[in-house]
Write a protein that holds these residues in place. Structure first.
Motif, PDB file in Angstrom:
ATOM      1  N   LEU A 267      -2.508  -1.445   1.958  1.00 11.61           N
ATOM      2  CA  LEU A 267      -1.627  -2.018   0.946  1.00 11.61           C
ATOM      3  C   LEU A 267      -0.449  -1.094   0.717  1.00 11.61           C
ATOM      4  CD1 LEU A 267      -4.121  -3.220  -1.807  1.00 11.61           C
ATOM      5  CD2 LEU A 267      -2.892  -4.626  -0.165  1.00 11.61           C
TER       6      LEU A 267
ATOM      7  N   VAL B 182       2.482  -0.824  -2.116  1.00 10.53           N
ATOM      8  CA  VAL B 182       2.940  -1.347  -3.398  1.00 10.53           C
ATOM      9  C   VAL B 182       4.184  -0.578  -3.815  1.00 10.53           C
ATOM     10  CG1 VAL B 182       2.324  -1.761  -5.816  1.00 10.53           C
ATOM     11  CG2 VAL B 182       0.554  -1.851  -4.038  1.00 10.53           C
ATOM     12  N   ASP B 183       5.249  -1.311  -4.122  1.00 13.04           N
ATOM     13  CA  ASP B 183       6.468  -0.690  -4.643  1.00 13.04           C
ATOM     14  C   ASP B 183       7.153  -1.671  -5.584  1.00 13.04           C
ATOM     15  OD1 ASP B 183       7.838  -2.539  -3.064  1.00 13.04           O
ATOM     16  OD2 ASP B 183       8.276  -1.093  -1.487  1.00 13.04           O
TER      17      ASP B 183
ATOM     18  N   ILE C 230       4.062  -6.303  -3.262  1.00 13.84           N
ATOM     19  CA  ILE C 230       2.926  -5.811  -2.491  1.00 13.84           C
ATOM     20  C   ILE C 230       3.031  -6.337  -1.064  1.00 13.84           C
ATOM     21  CG2 ILE C 230       0.413  -5.829  -2.252  1.00 13.84           C
ATOM     22  CD1 ILE C 230       0.258  -6.325  -5.270  1.00 13.84           C
TER      23      ILE C 230
END
Length: 82
Positions: A3, A5-6, A10
């Motif tokens: 994964l 995530v920012d 996602i």
């Protein structure tokens, strides 16, 4: 699965593995992970097993035969499409 995530959301990437023993796409088990799992599982196969968690109590080893069936209980044998 990986994964990422920012602030943009996602993103993920994954690989599917066949978990059927001896299948051509089945990966060989990791020896360290295999030993770890077996050391944890072994206590549930001993002759003197007592395990309580929540509303469940294990009073006999997991490999105790309690009934037999003539019909396969594999998932594919009873799931219907549609």
């Amino acid at each position: 699965m990986d994964l990422h995530v920012d602030d943009n959301g996602i993103a993920f990437r994954h690989a599917l593995y066949c978990l059927v023993e001896d299948h051509s796409y089945t990966l060989d088990p990791d020896p360290v992970a295999e030993r770890t799992v077996e050391s944890i599982r072994s206590q549930f196969f001993s002759d003197d097993v007592r395990f309580e968690r929540g509303n469940g109590t294990l009073e006999r080893p997991l490999d105790t035969v309690v009934r037999r069936t003539e019909t396969s209980l594999d998932r594919q044998s009873f799931l219907e499409s549609g």
